[in-house]
Design a protein around this motif. Structure first.
Motif, PDB file in Angstrom:
ATOM      1  N   LEU A 156     -44.735 -40.859 -13.935  1.00 61.48           N
ATOM      2  CA  LEU A 156     -45.466 -39.626 -14.194  1.00 61.48           C
ATOM      3  C   LEU A 156     -46.613 -39.849 -15.176  1.00 61.48           C
ATOM      4  CD1 LEU A 156     -42.555 -37.015 -14.327  1.00 61.48           C
ATOM      5  CD2 LEU A 156     -44.030 -37.631 -12.415  1.00 61.48           C
ATOM      6  N   ILE A 157     -46.451 -40.815 -16.066  1.00 63.09           N
ATOM      7  CA  ILE A 157     -47.550 -41.163 -16.969  1.00 63.09           C
ATOM      8  C   ILE A 157     -48.708 -41.747 -16.177  1.00 63.09           C
ATOM      9  CG2 ILE A 157     -48.269 -42.763 -18.798  1.00 63.09           C
ATOM     10  CD1 ILE A 157     -45.499 -42.372 -20.064  1.00 63.09           C
ATOM     11  N   SER A 158     -48.399 -42.614 -15.199  1.00 60.19           N
ATOM     12  CA  SER A 158     -49.450 -43.228 -14.385  1.00 60.19           C
ATOM     13  C   SER A 158     -50.187 -42.193 -13.541  1.00 60.19           C
ATOM     14  CB  SER A 158     -48.854 -44.310 -13.470  1.00 60.19           C
ATOM     15  OG  SER A 158     -48.070 -43.741 -12.440  1.00 60.19           O
ATOM     16  N   GLN A 159     -49.526 -41.058 -13.269  1.00 60.77           N
ATOM     17  CA  GLN A 159     -50.144 -39.980 -12.502  1.00 60.77           C
ATOM     18  C   GLN A 159     -50.889 -38.997 -13.389  1.00 60.77           C
ATOM     19  OE1 GLN A 159     -47.191 -38.128  -9.988  1.00 60.77           O
ATOM     20  NE2 GLN A 159     -46.348 -40.105  -9.369  1.00 60.77           N
TER      21      GLN A 159
ATOM     22  N   ASP B 206     -56.062 -46.361   2.695  1.00 63.66           N
ATOM     23  CA  ASP B 206     -55.716 -46.870   1.362  1.00 63.66           C
ATOM     24  C   ASP B 206     -55.957 -45.844   0.264  1.00 63.66           C
ATOM     25  OD1 ASP B 206     -58.454 -46.886   1.509  1.00 63.66           O
ATOM     26  OD2 ASP B 206     -58.731 -48.951   0.837  1.00 63.66           O
ATOM     27  N   ASP B 207     -56.097 -44.558   0.630  1.00 62.76           N
ATOM     28  CA  ASP B 207     -56.364 -43.525  -0.375  1.00 62.76           C
ATOM     29  C   ASP B 207     -55.274 -43.449  -1.438  1.00 62.76           C
ATOM     30  OD1 ASP B 207     -58.702 -42.912   0.888  1.00 62.76           O
ATOM     31  OD2 ASP B 207     -58.062 -40.952   1.639  1.00 62.76           O
ATOM     32  N   ALA B 208     -53.993 -43.492  -1.024  1.00 61.51           N
ATOM     33  CA  ALA B 208     -52.896 -43.379  -1.987  1.00 61.51           C
ATOM     34  C   ALA B 208     -52.969 -44.501  -3.018  1.00 61.51           C
ATOM     35  CB  ALA B 208     -51.551 -43.403  -1.260  1.00 61.51           C
ATOM     36  N   LYS B 209     -53.223 -45.716  -2.567  1.00 65.32           N
ATOM     37  CA  LYS B 209     -53.321 -46.851  -3.484  1.00 65.32           C
ATOM     38  C   LYS B 209     -54.490 -46.688  -4.435  1.00 65.32           C
ATOM     39  CE  LYS B 209     -53.763 -51.902  -3.550  1.00 65.32           C
ATOM     40  NZ  LYS B 209     -53.896 -53.123  -2.705  1.00 65.32           N
ATOM     41  N   LEU B 210     -55.644 -46.264  -3.909  1.00 66.56           N
ATOM     42  CA  LEU B 210     -56.832 -46.097  -4.747  1.00 66.56           C
ATOM     43  C   LEU B 210     -56.634 -44.998  -5.782  1.00 66.56           C
ATOM     44  CD1 LEU B 210     -59.620 -46.386  -2.025  1.00 66.56           C
ATOM     45  CD2 LEU B 210     -59.168 -48.032  -3.856  1.00 66.56           C
ATOM     46  N   LEU B 211     -55.939 -43.927  -5.393  1.00 65.65           N
ATOM     47  CA  LEU B 211     -55.751 -42.790  -6.289  1.00 65.65           C
ATOM     48  C   LEU B 211     -54.539 -42.943  -7.195  1.00 65.65           C
ATOM     49  CD1 LEU B 211     -56.589 -39.890  -3.807  1.00 65.65           C
ATOM     50  CD2 LEU B 211     -57.970 -40.653  -5.748  1.00 65.65           C
ATOM     51  N   GLY B 212     -53.714 -43.984  -6.959  1.00 67.20           N
ATOM     52  CA  GLY B 212     -52.550 -44.214  -7.807  1.00 67.20           C
ATOM     53  C   GLY B 212     -51.439 -43.216  -7.588  1.00 67.20           C
ATOM     54  N   ILE B 213     -51.262 -42.780  -6.315  1.00 68.93           N
ATOM     55  CA  ILE B 213     -50.204 -41.827  -6.000  1.00 68.93           C
ATOM     56  C   ILE B 213     -49.345 -42.389  -4.873  1.00 68.93           C
ATOM     57  CG2 ILE B 213     -51.525 -39.811  -6.726  1.00 68.93           C
ATOM     58  CD1 ILE B 213     -52.213 -39.292  -3.810  1.00 68.93           C
TER      59      ILE B 213
END
Length: 253
Positions: free
Chosen positions: A72-75, A206-213
Motif C-alpha cells: 500500500l505504501i508503493s501505491q 504493460d500499463d499495470a507495471k508502469l503505474l505500479g499497480i
C-alpha cells in the motif's frame, strides 16, 4: 502463561479473517482488507494500529503484515514514519480536466512536482478510432508517442499520444520529455481540448507495471481530442490511463 481470549478478540479475528486456500497471497489479501477498512474509511493523517497488533489480528507473522503495508505504501496509500507509525496519505489529487488542461501546469498549481518519461516513439498505421478522430484514412501512418507521467516521483498516468505524421514528424527527433503541449504550441500554435470521455477499465498491456499497480486494479481512462485554435484542425488524439487510487477528475467546461 495463560492467554485469555475475549469476545472482542473473537470478533476481530473473524473481521480480519483471510482465506489461505484461494491461491491469492496472504499479503495481497491483507493489503486489500487494510485498504478497504482503513484507507477508504479513514482520512489523510489517520494512524493505523501498530504492525504487531495488526499481525496478531490477521494471525500472521510481522514479515507478512509488513509486506502488505509495503504494498500500500508503493501505491501511495500509506506512509511509514519511522519511530512514529503508519499513516494514511492524502492520496487523491484533484485533477482538473478542461479545454486548456496541461499536465505540468495543473499539478504545479497545487504544489505537485512532475516528470515525464518517454516510453516509445514510432510511426504506426492508425487504428480506426484514432484515424476517425484525426480525420485520417484508416491505416494511414500516424505518429505514436507513449509517455509515463509522475507526480511527486510516483507513477500518475500513462498517455498514448497520436498525431498526424505531417506536420508533426519532428517530434520523433526533437521531443524528449516535458510538456508536449508546450512543444506543440511553440512550433504550431495554440490548441485546446474539444472533448474528454472517461471510463473505468482494467489496465492493458504493460500499463499495470508502469503505474505500479496490480493487473486487477482499475484505471481511469480518458480519451481526448486537441485541436488548433486557429482552424479547429485535429492535432492530437490522446488516451490517458490514470491511477484511479491517486486521483479524482474534476471536469470543467
Amino acid at each position: 502463561m495463560m492467554c485469555v481470549i475475549t469476545y472482542l478478540d473473537i470478533y476481530l479475528m473473524s473481521l480480519y479473517a483471510i482465506d489461505r486456500d484461494t491461491g491469492i497471497t496472504l499479503y495481497a489479501q491483507i493489503a486489500e482488507v487494510l485498504e478497504r477498512d482503513y484507507v477508504r474509511q479513514g482520512a489523510a493523517g489517520d494512524r493505523l494500529p501498530a504492525e504487531g497488533e495488526l499481525a496478531a489480528r490477521f494471525a500472521v507473522n510481522r514479515h507478512t503484515l509488513r509486506r502488505a503495508v509495503d504494498e500500500l505504501i508503493s501505491q501511495g496509500l500509506l506512509e511509514r514514519r519511522h519511530g512514529v507509525g503508519i499513516f494514511i496519505t492524502d492520496q487523491l489529487l484533484d485533477y482538473r480536466v478542461g479545454a486548456n488542461t496541461r499536465f505540468t501546469q495543473t499539478l504545479a498549481d497545487i504544489g505537485i512536482s512532475t516528470d515525464t518519461r518517454v516510453i516509445r516513439k514510432m510511426i504506426t498505421p492508425a487504428p480506426a478510432g484514432v484515424a476517425r478522430n484525426l480525420a485520417l484514412l484508416a491505416d494511414e501512418p500516424v505518429l505514436w508517442l507513449e509517455t509515463l507521467r509522475l507526480a511527486d516521483g510516483l507513477p500518475f498516468c500513462v498517455i498514448s499520444h497520436f498525431l498526424p505524421v505531417k506536420p508533426f514528424s519532428e517530434l520523433l527527433d526533437d521531443y524528449a520529455g516535458g510538456s508536449l503541449h508546450d512543444f506543440l504550441e511553440k512550433n504550431h500554435g495554440a490548441l485546446h481540448r474539444t472533448e474528454s470521455l472517461v471510463t473505468a477499465v482494467l489496465p492493458q498491456g504493460d500499463d499495470a507495471k508502469l503505474l505500479g499497480i496490480t493487473q486487477n486494479r482499475p484505471v481511469l481512462r480518458v480519451k481526448s481530442l486537441n485541436v488548433l485554435d486557429r482552424d479547429n484542425s485535429p492535432v492530437e488524439y490522446a488516451i490517458t490511463r490514470f491511477r484511479a487510487d491517486r486521483i479524482q477528475l474534476r471536469i470543467t467546461p
